[in-house]
Design an enzyme around this catalytic site. Sequence first.
Site, PDB file in Angstrom:
ATOM      1  N   HIS A   1       0.800  -1.404   0.123  1.00 18.13           N
ATOM      2  CA  HIS A   1       0.004   0.049  -0.029  1.00 18.13           C
ATOM      3  C   HIS A   1       1.030   1.368  -0.175  1.00 18.13           C
ATOM      4  O   HIS A   1       2.015   1.099   0.351  1.00 18.13           O
ATOM      5  CB  HIS A   1      -0.982  -0.069   1.114  1.00 18.13           C
ATOM      6  CG  HIS A   1      -0.315  -0.102   2.575  1.00 18.13           C
ATOM      7  ND1 HIS A   1       0.319   1.204   2.942  1.00 18.13           N
ATOM      8  CD2 HIS A   1      -0.006  -0.964   3.347  1.00 18.13           C
ATOM      9  CE1 HIS A   1       1.032   0.801   4.198  1.00 18.13           C
ATOM     10  NE2 HIS A   1       0.755  -0.497   4.354  1.00 18.13           N
TER      11      HIS A   1
ATOM     12  N   GLU B   1      -2.280  -7.464   7.465  1.00 19.56           N
ATOM     13  CA  GLU B   1      -1.111  -7.268   8.115  1.00 19.56           C
ATOM     14  C   GLU B   1      -0.677  -7.996   9.280  1.00 19.56           C
ATOM     15  O   GLU B   1      -1.664  -8.772   9.854  1.00 19.56           O
ATOM     16  CB  GLU B   1      -0.523  -5.693   8.341  1.00 19.56           C
ATOM     17  CG  GLU B   1       0.691  -5.387   8.866  1.00 19.56           C
ATOM     18  CD  GLU B   1       1.811  -5.778   7.901  1.00 19.56           C
ATOM     19  OE1 GLU B   1       2.298  -7.141   7.846  1.00 19.56           O
ATOM     20  OE2 GLU B   1       2.544  -4.934   7.580  1.00 19.56           O
TER      21      GLU B   1
END
Length: 186
Positions: free
Chosen positions: A9, A79
Site C-alpha cells: 500500500h 498485516e
Amino acid sequence: MTELYLVRHGETAWSRSGQHTSVTDLDLTEHGVEEASRLRERLDPSDFGLVLTSPRLRARRTAELAGFEQPEVDENLAEWFYGDYEGMTSNQIREQVPGWRIWTHPIPGGETRTQVIDRLTKVVQRVQDSGVDRAICFSHGHASRVLALCWLGIDVARGQSFPLQTGAVCVLGYEKESPAIVRWNA
C-alpha cells in the site's frame, strides 16, 4: 505457472513514522495517494486474472487508485497482527526488549510467526491453484514479505533481508520450475 504481483500500500502517517500498523485502519497520506495513483502507469487491471486485497483501508484504497475497482478482499492478506506493539516503532519496542526483531522475537498479544506463515501460505496456494497467468495482491510490508518467503520456501526469519517500500511492486514467478523473485521494489 502463475506470476504473482505484490503491491505494498501507499504511504500512511504511521508507515512514514515507522509505527507498526496492523489493525489500526489508517488512510493514505497525500504522498501515499500519489504513490498509489502512479501505479496506474505500470499496472493494467486487464492483465490480471485474480485480484486480491487486504481488508484494510490503506490496501483497498491503493488498489482502487491503481485502477483495480473491485478487488476481492482476502482476510489472509491482512498485516501481521502486532498486538501490544500496535502503534509502536521498532526503537520503542527495543527499549523494552533489546535486539527485538519481528522476524525472530515474540509479539505479546499478537500473532505468532507460525500463524502468519499459515495464513499467507493459504494465499500462495490459492494463487498457485488459480490457473491464471497473472495474479496481484495489495497488502502490507511484513505480510507481503512473509508471502514472498512462503512462495520461495525460505525461513521467515530472513524477512529482514527483503525491505519493502510503500507503493512498491514486486513480482514473484519462476526460474524454470523453481520459485523465484522476478522483481523486487520496482
